[in-house]
Scaffold this motif. Sequence first.
Motif, short mmCIF file in Angstrom:
data_model
loop_
_atom_site.label_atom_id
_atom_site.label_comp_id
_atom_site.label_asym_id
_atom_site.label_seq_id
_atom_site.Cartn_x
_atom_site.Cartn_y
_atom_site.Cartn_z
N GLY A 115 39.66 40.54 102.50
CA GLY A 115 38.38 40.61 103.20
C GLY A 115 37.19 40.50 102.27
N GLY A 116 36.19 41.34 102.56
CA GLY A 116 34.90 41.23 101.88
C GLY A 116 34.95 41.45 100.39
N GLY A 117 35.89 42.24 99.95
CA GLY A 117 36.07 42.40 98.50
C GLY A 117 35.09 43.35 97.83
N SER A 118 34.52 44.29 98.61
CA SER A 118 33.57 45.20 97.97
C SER A 118 34.28 46.13 96.98
CB SER A 118 32.78 46.00 99.01
OG SER A 118 33.59 46.94 99.67
N ASN A 119 35.52 46.49 97.26
CA ASN A 119 36.24 47.32 96.29
C ASN A 119 36.58 46.53 95.02
OD1 ASN A 119 36.93 50.17 97.16
ND2 ASN A 119 37.32 49.03 99.04
N ALA A 138 43.07 45.65 97.08
CA ALA A 138 41.71 46.04 97.41
C ALA A 138 41.35 45.42 98.76
CB ALA A 138 40.74 45.58 96.31
N GLY A 139 41.81 46.09 99.82
CA GLY A 139 41.64 45.53 101.15
C GLY A 139 42.58 44.37 101.38
N MET A 143 45.55 43.10 103.32
CA MET A 143 46.05 43.58 104.62
C MET A 143 47.46 43.06 104.93
SD MET A 143 43.59 45.53 105.20
CE MET A 143 43.74 46.08 106.91
N ILE A 189 44.10 51.13 97.78
CA ILE A 189 43.13 52.06 98.36
C ILE A 189 43.27 52.01 99.87
CG2 ILE A 189 41.20 50.39 98.33
CD1 ILE A 189 39.51 53.07 97.60
N HIS A 190 43.29 53.19 100.46
CA HIS A 190 43.42 53.30 101.92
C HIS A 190 42.27 54.19 102.42
CE1 HIS A 190 45.38 53.30 105.80
NE2 HIS A 190 45.13 54.59 105.87
N PRO A 191 41.64 53.79 103.54
CA PRO A 191 40.45 54.53 103.97
C PRO A 191 40.75 55.74 104.85
CG PRO A 191 40.69 52.57 105.31
CD PRO A 191 41.82 52.55 104.30
N LEU A 219 33.54 53.83 102.96
CA LEU A 219 33.52 52.71 101.99
C LEU A 219 32.65 53.04 100.78
CD1 LEU A 219 34.76 49.86 101.62
CD2 LEU A 219 32.65 48.94 102.61
N GLU A 263 34.69 54.90 98.49
CA GLU A 263 35.86 54.16 98.01
C GLU A 263 35.59 53.53 96.64
OE1 GLU A 263 37.94 51.47 100.63
OE2 GLU A 263 37.20 52.52 102.38
C1 GAR Z 1 38.46 49.11 102.67
O1 GAR Z 1 37.92 50.08 103.52
C2 GAR Z 1 39.88 49.47 102.30
O2 GAR Z 1 40.09 50.84 102.10
C3 GAR Z 1 40.61 49.00 103.53
O3 GAR Z 1 40.00 47.78 103.86
C4 GAR Z 1 38.64 47.79 103.42
C5 GAR Z 1 38.41 46.60 102.52
O4 GAR Z 1 37.05 46.48 102.18
N1 GAR Z 1 42.00 48.85 103.27
C6 GAR Z 1 42.94 49.03 104.19
O5 GAR Z 1 42.68 49.31 105.35
C7 GAR Z 1 44.35 48.84 103.70
N2 GAR Z 1 45.27 49.15 104.73
P1 GAR Z 1 36.63 45.54 100.96
O6 GAR Z 1 37.29 44.19 101.19
O7 GAR Z 1 35.14 45.44 101.09
O8 GAR Z 1 37.08 46.19 99.68
#
Ligand code: GAR
Length: 210
Positions: free
Chosen positions: A10-14, A87-88, A90, A108-110, A171, A174
């Motif tokens: 996803g967005g990759g902020s982590n 890092a996100g 899925m 990382i899990h939220p 987040l 995180e």
């Molecule tokens: C974060 O909240 C991460 O903890 C979660 O997805 C988001 C990704 O955000 N991860 C899960 O739910 C894993 N099962 P990011 O792409 O901005 O880092």
Amino acid sequence: RKRVVAFVSGGGSNMLALARACEAADYPAEIVAVFSDKPEAGGLAKAQALRIPTRVFERKAFGSKAEHEAAILAALAEIGPDLICLAGYMRLLSGDFIRAYEGKILNIHPSLLPLFPGLHTHQRAIDAGMKVAGCTVHFVTEGMDEGPVIAQAVVPVLIDDTAEALAARVLTVEHQTYAAALKLVASGGVTMRADGSVERLASETDANVR
Ligand code: GAR
């Protein structure tokens, strides 16, 4: 410095938070590549802006999960990373994949694991009447969201919270939590043994309390 490949969907902020942490001269890790299963993942553009090499492995480009993972493992073998940071990302990794990098994969899990593994964590925390929520960085083992905890952080659940508002609040913690956890692991302060137990150097444990 330990060489890290980050996996994003996803967005990759982590991933970005880790990459920023790695810019500090005394940080014990560097991100050498970013892999994604989604060509549209925002994390790929963020990595490219930082001149971090990226690779995309779409699941639908492969006939089976095993072939998909074999392609990813082959690309990893070319890089030879010390650690992998999900890092996100899925997608569940198979036992074979995890065994190839035993004790070297972080996620990382939220939620405050072992509470609320899997999807829709924030809504489930709200529905359960939780007054606190948070995030967990853990070593990846075969059970989904089950590996030993490296670091956690807590945020309040507010009256009339929505899943979206809670997700945004989680987040924000995180990012710092993942950077702190990667530092602990990359410096050798926390390691996972072959039996799945975790060893923590006493001098490193304080950094783990938030
Ligand atoms: C974060 O909240 C991460 O903890 C979660 O997805 C988001 C990704 O955000 N991860 C899960 O739910 C894993 N099962 P990011 O792409 O901005 O880092």
